[in-house]
Design a protein around this motif. Structure first.
Motif, PDB file in Angstrom:
ATOM      1  N   SER A   6     -31.219 -12.538  -6.431  1.00 30.32           N
ATOM      2  CA  SER A   6     -30.781 -12.414  -5.046  1.00 30.32           C
ATOM      3  C   SER A   6     -31.513 -13.386  -4.126  1.00 30.32           C
ATOM      4  O   SER A   6     -31.180 -13.492  -2.954  1.00 30.32           O
ATOM      5  N   GLN A   7     -32.478 -14.106  -4.660  1.00 30.11           N
ATOM      6  CA  GLN A   7     -33.220 -15.065  -3.854  1.00 30.11           C
ATOM      7  C   GLN A   7     -32.473 -16.402  -3.794  1.00 30.11           C
ATOM      8  O   GLN A   7     -31.852 -16.821  -4.766  1.00 30.11           O
ATOM      9  N   ARG A  62     -22.100 -17.334  -4.016  1.00 32.54           N
ATOM     10  CA  ARG A  62     -22.130 -16.122  -3.202  1.00 32.54           C
ATOM     11  C   ARG A  62     -22.025 -14.886  -4.097  1.00 32.54           C
ATOM     12  O   ARG A  62     -21.343 -14.905  -5.129  1.00 32.54           O
ATOM     13  N   CYS A  98     -26.725  -5.763  -2.554  1.00 32.99           N
ATOM     14  CA  CYS A  98     -26.632  -7.181  -2.225  1.00 32.99           C
ATOM     15  C   CYS A  98     -25.404  -7.448  -1.342  1.00 32.99           C
ATOM     16  O   CYS A  98     -24.279  -7.135  -1.738  1.00 32.99           O
ATOM     17  N   PRO A  99     -25.579  -8.012  -0.150  1.00 30.80           N
ATOM     18  CA  PRO A  99     -24.429  -8.319   0.709  1.00 30.80           C
ATOM     19  C   PRO A  99     -23.505  -9.352   0.049  1.00 30.80           C
ATOM     20  O   PRO A  99     -23.966 -10.239  -0.672  1.00 30.80           O
ATOM     21  N   ASP A 101     -22.030 -11.912   1.172  1.00 32.58           N
ATOM     22  CA  ASP A 101     -22.253 -13.311   1.538  1.00 32.58           C
ATOM     23  C   ASP A 101     -23.639 -13.827   1.151  1.00 32.58           C
ATOM     24  O   ASP A 101     -24.006 -14.951   1.465  1.00 32.58           O
ATOM     25  N   GLN A 102     -24.398 -13.022   0.426  1.00 31.14           N
ATOM     26  CA  GLN A 102     -25.745 -13.411  -0.027  1.00 31.14           C
ATOM     27  C   GLN A 102     -25.644 -14.589  -0.993  1.00 31.14           C
ATOM     28  O   GLN A 102     -24.839 -14.585  -1.924  1.00 31.14           O
ATOM     29  N   GLU A 103     -26.466 -15.600  -0.778  1.00 31.57           N
ATOM     30  CA  GLU A 103     -26.539 -16.718  -1.708  1.00 31.57           C
ATOM     31  C   GLU A 103     -27.414 -16.309  -2.889  1.00 31.57           C
ATOM     32  O   GLU A 103     -28.564 -15.912  -2.707  1.00 31.57           O
TER      33      GLU A 103
END
Length: 112
Positions: A6-7, A62, A98-99, A101-103
């Motif tokens: 998720s980072q 994403r 995790c959203p 749009d999270q990269e």
């Protein structure tokens, strides 16, 4: 070895080992054709390859484009590919938090 985090890449590079482990959403080992799903995302414009040397090969995408591929409880498999993922670890609680749009950072390590 595939690791989905998720980072963002810069965060992952600066993070401690403990922080990297906590940010891991999924990991597994795979053989030949095991990156076909990721190549397809790149070709569709849904992922970007940042490096390709295997130490690691690094991608970003994403969460909305990657996490649904893991919804069945197993890593994605290329159509007709006989590869069998090994040592699969999924963290459904982290993935759910995790959203969309999270990269995400996807590292593919060549273990040869």
């Amino acid at each position: 070895m595939i690791i989905i985090s998720s980072q963002a890449p810069e965060q992952r590079d600066r993070a401690t080992n403990d922080a990297r482990k906590e940010a891991t959403l999924a990991s597994w080992e795979v053989g030949m054709h095991g990156l076909d799903w990721l190549t397809a995302l790149v070709q569709a414009g849904k992922a970007r390859q940042l490096s390709g040397n295997g130490y690691p090969s690094r991608y970003t995408a994403r969460a909305a484009d990657v996490l649904p591929l893991l919804a069945g409880g197993a890593p994605p498999n290329a159509a007709g590919s006989p590869y069998h993922p090994r040592q699969v670890t999924l963290h459904p609680d982290r993935m759910a938090a995790c959203p969309a749009d999270q990269e995400l950072t996807i590292d593919a390590w060549d273990q040869s």
